[in-house]
Design an enzyme around this catalytic site. Structure first.
Site, PDB file in Angstrom:
ATOM      1  CG  HIS A 254      -1.783   1.183   1.380  1.00  0.00           C
ATOM      2  ND1 HIS A 254      -3.116   1.184   1.011  1.00  0.00           N
ATOM      3  CD2 HIS A 254      -1.537   2.429   1.859  1.00  0.00           C
ATOM      4  CE1 HIS A 254      -3.632   2.367   1.246  1.00  0.00           C
ATOM      5  NE2 HIS A 254      -2.691   3.148   1.771  1.00  0.00           N
ATOM      6  CD  GLU A 255       1.634   3.612   3.634  1.00  0.00           C
ATOM      7  OE1 GLU A 255       1.880   4.685   3.024  1.00  0.00           O
ATOM      8  OE2 GLU A 255       0.588   3.439   4.292  1.00  0.00           O
ATOM      9  CG  HIS A 258       0.535   6.434  -0.583  1.00  0.00           C
ATOM     10  ND1 HIS A 258      -0.436   7.267  -1.106  1.00  0.00           N
ATOM     11  CD2 HIS A 258      -0.063   5.733   0.419  1.00  0.00           C
ATOM     12  CE1 HIS A 258      -1.575   7.082  -0.438  1.00  0.00           C
ATOM     13  NE2 HIS A 258      -1.369   6.146   0.480  1.00  0.00           N
ATOM     14  CD  GLU A 284      -5.466   5.752   0.328  1.00  0.00           C
ATOM     15  OE1 GLU A 284      -5.571   4.646   0.908  1.00  0.00           O
ATOM     16  OE2 GLU A 284      -4.547   6.558   0.585  1.00  0.00           O
TER      17      GLU A 284
END
Length: 489
Positions: A254-255, A258, A284
């Site tokens: 997830h990170e 980003h 996001e």
């Protein structure tokens, strides 16, 4: 040197200082000694004072009146500079510095209150944070909607009424899908304990697989995973759980979504106003499509099962489809960051409604815990058992991120649109994912979204990538198709 050149030289120095300020925040979350919190608050306030002075420089009026945009890049830079200047000059310098100081200290107060399960210990600090953000919102709104003024920090051009309508369209189908899934037998869970070092090693492998550039970044541990920085220094954090390696692996992916956005912005835009992600909603969309549509796809799950068994040995599951169900398990839970795709947006909608009433003053801070618990029971059908599973679970309000939460669901909507377009352009995507090959997908996202940075507005960025305006329909269609297959609905 033209007026535009003078303006951009000033902007580059300001962006460089903002990156230094961001590094203070990264250090506070990862390595700063606990006893340094008060001093870090003063340091953050001092840095914010410098940045605020630069962003409200008296020369901006003349610069913006005289600067000429020779191309689309210059036009976009001027748009972003003008927007930042107009917002910054509405907020008194003393208020901006006080927000930075209070929220820096508040983060530590929240962490201690959360660890002690003590809401009362956090409330005085939260009252101060909310009051400061209300004051800032009033200064920005100048008679308009205060919450919309704060939301505009994170998703330029969005409004609460528009988001309310979108969320209203999402909720019925999500609730119906959840009910159908929870009526089915639950998939098997992983068995055993999972070595922390092995989790971190596999998470680094996955980060590289998703094209994270370790020469311009690093992975550390934090209580609440996050991404920090842009351009040539983009850092991510993750966390581990000895009985749940998915927490580490999927937090990392997830990170990295980003981080990839920030690392892949056109290098020519480095340290300029458009040299970063255009909004938190678009940001996001990258983290969610990496984590969910790609890394939680049944095709990729089949590949990941092999790497999990290589790393940890017997994990209690050997069948690829059963592993895919485990990766996409839908079950009751308290924690937003650990929620499945079906229920995640329901967590966000609850926070969106609560923070709007906090900012409007219709909900007193002292009544937040009761309001949270009542709303959670109504939305999820069971009671909150402790504050760390309730109103103390998220760091956002302690650091003043009022207006941030709805961008999580907006990002999911954007990700749904991008995923549909990606599959249309790459019909062999599942075959690639089954081989553990993410290069086609990540290259597509880099070229369609990430390299542009803030060249276009958020909605324009998604429309240019997908060929149509954003809509919640692709996300809902994807969720219903995926989970109907996994749960035999």
């Amino acid at each position: 040197m033209t007026v535009y050149d003078d303006l951009m030289a000033h902007a580059r120095e300001t962006e460089a200082l903002a990156q230094v300020a961001g590094r203070l925040g990264w250090d506070q979350e990862t390595m700063m000694p606990r006893g340094a919190a008060a001093q870090r608050g003063e340091e953050s306030a001092a840095m914010e004072g410098v940045l605020h002075a630069r962003r409200t420089d008296s020369r901006f009026g003349d610069w913006l009146a005289q600067a000429e945009a020779g191309d689309a890049v210059a036009k976009a830079n001027l748009r972003e500079i003008r927007r930042a200047y107009e917002r910054a000059k509405k907020v008194p310098a003393k208020l901006a510095a006080e927000i930075a100081r209070v929220t820096s200290v508040a983060q530590g107060v929240w962490a201690e209150a959360r660890a002690a399960e003590d809401v009362a210990a956090f409330l005085p600090t939260l009252r101060r944070v909310v009051a400061l953000r209300q004051e800032e919102g009033q200064a920005l709104a100048q008679g308009g909607d205060v919450y919309d003024a704060l939301l505009d920090d994170y998703e330029p051009g969005a409004g609460a009424a528009e988001l309310d309508e979108m969320f209203g369209a999402l909720r019925p189908r999500l609730v119906a899908l959840r009910a159908a899934i929870l009526d089915k037998p639950q998939p098997a869970a992983l068995a055993g304990r999972f070595d922390e070092a092995a989790q971190l090693a596999l998470s680094r492998e996955l980060a590289g697989l998703f094209s994270y550039d370790f020469s311009r970044g690093r992975i550390d541990k934090a209580v609440h995973p996050f991404c920090s920085g842009s351009g040539s220094d983009v850092r991510v954090t993750t966390r581990t759980d000895p009985v749940d390696p998915f927490n580490c692996l999927y937090s990392t992916i997830h990170e990295v979504g980003h981080a990839s956005y920030e690392q892949n912005v056109d290098p020519d835009h480095l340290l300029t106003p458009i040299g970063r992600g255009v909004s938190m909603g678009v940001h996001e969309s990258q983290s969610r499509i990496y984590e969910n549509q790609l890394a939680r796809s049944p095709a990729f799950a089949g590949w990941l099962l092999g790497r999990m068994r290589d790393t940890f040995g017997d994990i209690g599951i050997t069948d690829p489809m059963e592993f895919a169900r485990a990766v996409n398990r839908v079950s009751n839970g308290y924690i937003r960051t650990e929620a499945d795709e079906v229920q995640y947006n329901l967590h966000v909608m609850m926070r969106f409604d609560l923070e709007r009433t906090l900012i409007s003053g219709d909900l007193a801070v002292d009544d937040l815990e009761a309001a949270w618990n009542d709303r959670f029971a109504a939305d999820f059908g069971f009671a909150v058992d402790k504050p760390s599973n309730g109103c103390l679970q998220d760091v956002h309000w302690s650091v003043g991120l009022m207006g941030y939460f709805p961008t999580y669901s907006l990002g999911n909507v954007y990700a749904g649109c991008l995923h549909a377009a990606l599959r249309a352009d790459r019909p062999a995507l599942d075959a690639e994912l089954a081989r553990g090959d993410l290069s086609g997908a990540t290259t597509w996202l880099r070229d369609k979204v990430q390299r542009h940075g803030a060249l276009m507005s958020p909605r324009e960025t998604i429309k240019a990538a997908c060929g149509a305006a954003p809509s919640e329909a692709p996300l809902l269609d994807y969720l219903e198709a995926k989970f109907s297959a996994l749960y035999d609905l």
